[in-house]
Design an enzyme around this catalytic site. Structure first.
Site, PDB file in Angstrom:
ATOM      1  N   TYR A   4      -1.400  -0.701  10.223  1.00 10.77           N
ATOM      2  CA  TYR A   4      -1.412  -1.138   8.760  1.00 10.77           C
ATOM      3  C   TYR A   4      -0.276  -0.765   7.799  1.00 10.77           C
ATOM      4  CZ  TYR A   4      -3.403  -1.072   4.051  1.00 10.77           C
ATOM      5  OH  TYR A   4      -3.758  -1.221   2.761  1.00 10.77           O
ATOM      6  N   SER A  13       0.935  -1.064   0.071  1.00  4.85           N
ATOM      7  CA  SER A  13      -0.002   0.183  -0.062  1.00  4.85           C
ATOM      8  C   SER A  13       0.787   1.203   0.003  1.00  4.85           C
ATOM      9  CB  SER A  13      -0.931  -0.043   1.271  1.00  4.85           C
ATOM     10  OG  SER A  13      -1.560   1.167   1.480  1.00  4.85           O
TER      11      SER A  13
HETATM   12  N1  LIG Z   1      -8.058  -0.044  -2.339  1.00  5.67           N
HETATM   13  C1  LIG Z   1      -7.269   0.676  -1.866  1.00  5.67           C
HETATM   14  O1  LIG Z   1      -7.638   1.756  -1.674  1.00  5.67           O
HETATM   15  C2  LIG Z   1      -6.075   0.165  -1.481  1.00  5.67           C
HETATM   16  C3  LIG Z   1      -4.785   0.717  -1.317  1.00  5.67           C
HETATM   17  C4  LIG Z   1      -3.648   0.308  -0.884  1.00  5.67           C
HETATM   18  C5  LIG Z   1      -3.601  -0.873  -0.946  1.00  5.67           C
HETATM   19  N2  LIG Z   1      -4.768  -1.812  -0.984  1.00  5.67           N
HETATM   20  C6  LIG Z   1      -4.144  -3.300  -0.789  1.00  5.67           C
HETATM   21  O2  LIG Z   1      -4.861  -4.148  -1.761  1.00  5.67           O
HETATM   22  C7  LIG Z   1      -5.413  -5.244  -1.488  1.00  5.67           C
HETATM   23  C8  LIG Z   1      -6.845  -5.398  -1.993  1.00  5.67           C
HETATM   24  O3  LIG Z   1      -7.555  -4.564  -0.970  1.00  5.67           O
HETATM   25  P1  LIG Z   1      -9.055  -4.028  -1.515  1.00  5.67           P
HETATM   26  O4  LIG Z   1      -9.016  -2.563  -1.853  1.00  5.67           O
HETATM   27  O5  LIG Z   1      -9.531  -5.261  -2.788  1.00  5.67           O
HETATM   28  O6  LIG Z   1      -9.684  -4.396  -0.031  1.00  5.67           O
HETATM   29  P2  LIG Z   1     -11.584  -4.892   0.080  1.00  5.67           P
HETATM   30  O7  LIG Z   1     -12.282  -4.550  -1.026  1.00  5.67           O
HETATM   31  O8  LIG Z   1     -11.622  -4.208   1.566  1.00  5.67           O
HETATM   32  O9  LIG Z   1     -11.012  -6.270   0.117  1.00  5.67           O
HETATM   33  C9  LIG Z   1     -10.656  -6.828   1.494  1.00  5.67           C
HETATM   34  C10 LIG Z   1     -10.345  -8.260   0.955  1.00  5.67           C
HETATM   35  O10 LIG Z   1      -9.554  -9.049   1.757  1.00  5.67           O
HETATM   36  C11 LIG Z   1     -10.223 -10.297   2.092  1.00  5.67           C
HETATM   37  N3  LIG Z   1     -10.081 -10.819   3.527  1.00  5.67           N
HETATM   38  C12 LIG Z   1     -10.512  -9.916   4.607  1.00  5.67           C
HETATM   39  N4  LIG Z   1     -10.242 -10.896   5.920  1.00  5.67           N
HETATM   40  C13 LIG Z   1      -9.752 -12.153   5.435  1.00  5.67           C
HETATM   41  C14 LIG Z   1      -9.416 -13.287   5.821  1.00  5.67           C
HETATM   42  N5  LIG Z   1      -9.193 -13.248   7.180  1.00  5.67           N
HETATM   43  N6  LIG Z   1      -8.910 -14.282   5.104  1.00  5.67           N
HETATM   44  C15 LIG Z   1      -8.922 -14.095   3.903  1.00  5.67           C
HETATM   45  N7  LIG Z   1      -9.289 -13.080   3.151  1.00  5.67           N
HETATM   46  C16 LIG Z   1      -9.756 -12.018   3.875  1.00  5.67           C
HETATM   47  C17 LIG Z   1     -11.494 -10.219   1.836  1.00  5.67           C
HETATM   48  O11 LIG Z   1     -12.433 -11.347   1.576  1.00  5.67           O
HETATM   49  P3  LIG Z   1     -14.051 -11.593   1.986  1.00  5.67           P
HETATM   50  O12 LIG Z   1     -14.659 -10.619   1.499  1.00  5.67           O
HETATM   51  O13 LIG Z   1     -14.095 -12.776   1.195  1.00  5.67           O
HETATM   52  O14 LIG Z   1     -13.842 -11.801   3.634  1.00  5.67           O
HETATM   53  C18 LIG Z   1     -11.735  -9.145   0.795  1.00  5.67           C
HETATM   54  O15 LIG Z   1     -11.617  -9.851  -0.518  1.00  5.67           O
HETATM   55  C19 LIG Z   1      -5.066  -5.348   0.034  1.00  5.67           C
HETATM   56  O16 LIG Z   1      -4.211  -5.896   0.389  1.00  5.67           O
HETATM   57  C20 LIG Z   1      -5.055  -3.637   0.661  1.00  5.67           C
HETATM   58  O17 LIG Z   1      -3.979  -3.708   1.690  1.00  5.67           O
HETATM   59  C21 LIG Z   1      -5.814  -1.247  -1.263  1.00  5.67           C
END
Ligand SMILES: NC(=O)c1ccc[n+]([C@@H]2O[C@H](COP(=O)([O-])OP(=O)(O)OC[C@H]3O[C@@H](n4cnc5c(N)ncnc54)[C@H](OP(=O)(O)O)[C@@H]3O)[C@@H](O)[C@H]2O)c1
Length: 248
Positions: A156, A143
């Site tokens: 985080y 991130s």
């Molecule tokens: N979106 C942003 O702004 C952003 C920015 C920087 C970095 N990131 C990184 O990008 C990646 C994806 O983020 P996103 O934006 O797609 O997040 P998101 O929409 O909040 O989704 C989070 C994902 O993590 C999974 N998850 C949560 N707890 C879990 C567990 N205990 N075991 C297995 N899976 C679990 C969820 O699965 P379920 O729903 O099936 O539980 C979901 O698919 C993350 O690593 C995040 O840190 C995101």
């Protein structure tokens, strides 16, 4: 599908029932990979992702695991062994965000974030290391908060800095087997964690980029797709920022 640069390959994307993980799964399937669509709580979302892949002519199976639990991760990989019999690409996308003041450090939240963001990718990569061979790929999601920590983002941010260290170490260890390991560093992105952000937070991140907007999950998926492709064979141990030149 089936004709792209990943034709004949099998990819696992964690957290593919929604957000960035879903976009990555769809993109890798578009490149011809057969997909293991992982989820934890979003069963319906994962089934939808798999259906979208099949509707476009691809192949997908869904696999459930709480990645903070090693036994569940082992079972997840056993299911892929049984369902597809091989594994070529692993994307550690699942992750959780949270914050709070140092003085109010909450043990439950700390354990949850360390479990999902740190132990999870470790358990996944450990199983992957036993299976990936020549041409294999691991892509880890960090991130931009690893580069630009904010007040309250300490835990985080720390987990996302750790991901970069793991990438560099695994790249050295697994390079001997012909496997590349890289990090993608998204800035604020939607669909994904920004979906539920208050309007002011979203505006803050939009203003931080000279493009005047936040990123899309598809734009992150495009970067992951490059790293997963044969064209990225000489890129390993790298961290690629995809944040529209934002300064936060
Ligand atoms: N979106 C942003 O702004 C952003 C920015 C920087 C970095 N990131 C990184 O990008 C990646 C994806 O983020 P996103 O934006 O797609 O997040 P998101 O929409 O909040 O989704 C989070 C994902 O993590 C999974 N998850 C949560 N707890 C879990 C567990 N205990 N075991 C297995 N899976 C679990 C969820 O699965 P379920 O729903 O099936 O539980 C979901 O698919 C993350 O690593 C995040 O840190 C995101």
């Amino acid at each position: 599908m089936g004709e792209g640069v990943l034709a004949g390959k099998v990819a696992l994307v964690t957290g593919a029932g929604r957000g960035i993980g879903r976009a990555i799964a769809l993109r890798l399937a578009q490149d011809g990979a057969r997909l293991a669509v992982h989820y934890s709580g979003s069963e319906q979302g994962a089934l939808e992702t798999a259906k979208m892949i099949r509707d476009a002519g691809g192949e997908a199976m869904t696999v459930r695991a709480d990645i903070a639990r090693r036994d569940e991760v082992r079972a997840l990989f056993a299911a892929i062994d049984e369902g597809f019999g091989r594994l070529d690409v692993v994307v550690n996308s699942a992750g959780v965000s949270g914050g709070g003041s140092l003085a109010d450090l909450d043990d439950e939240q700390l354990e949850w974030m360390l479990g999902v963001n740190l132990r999870g990718p470790l358990y996944v990569a450990s199983e992957a290391a036993r299976r990936l061979g020549e041409g294999g790929r691991i892509v880890n999601l960090s991130s931009s908060l690893s580069e630009f920590p904010m007040a309250g983002s300490g835990v985080y941010s720390a987990t996302k800095v750790a991901i970069k260290s793991l990438t560099e170490s695994w790249a050295k260890e697994l390079g001997r087997k012909g496997v590349t390991v890289n990090t993608v560093i998204p800035g604020a992105t939607a669909p994904g964690m920004m979906d539920k952000a208050p309007e002011a937070t979203r505006a803050f991140f939009e203003n931080a980029s000279p493009f005047g907007r936040i990123g899309t999950a598809g734009e992150i998926a495009d970067v992951v797709a490059f790293l997963a492709s044969p064209q990225a064979s000489w890129v390993s141990g790298a961290h690629i920022m995809a944040n529209g030149a934002a300064n936060t």
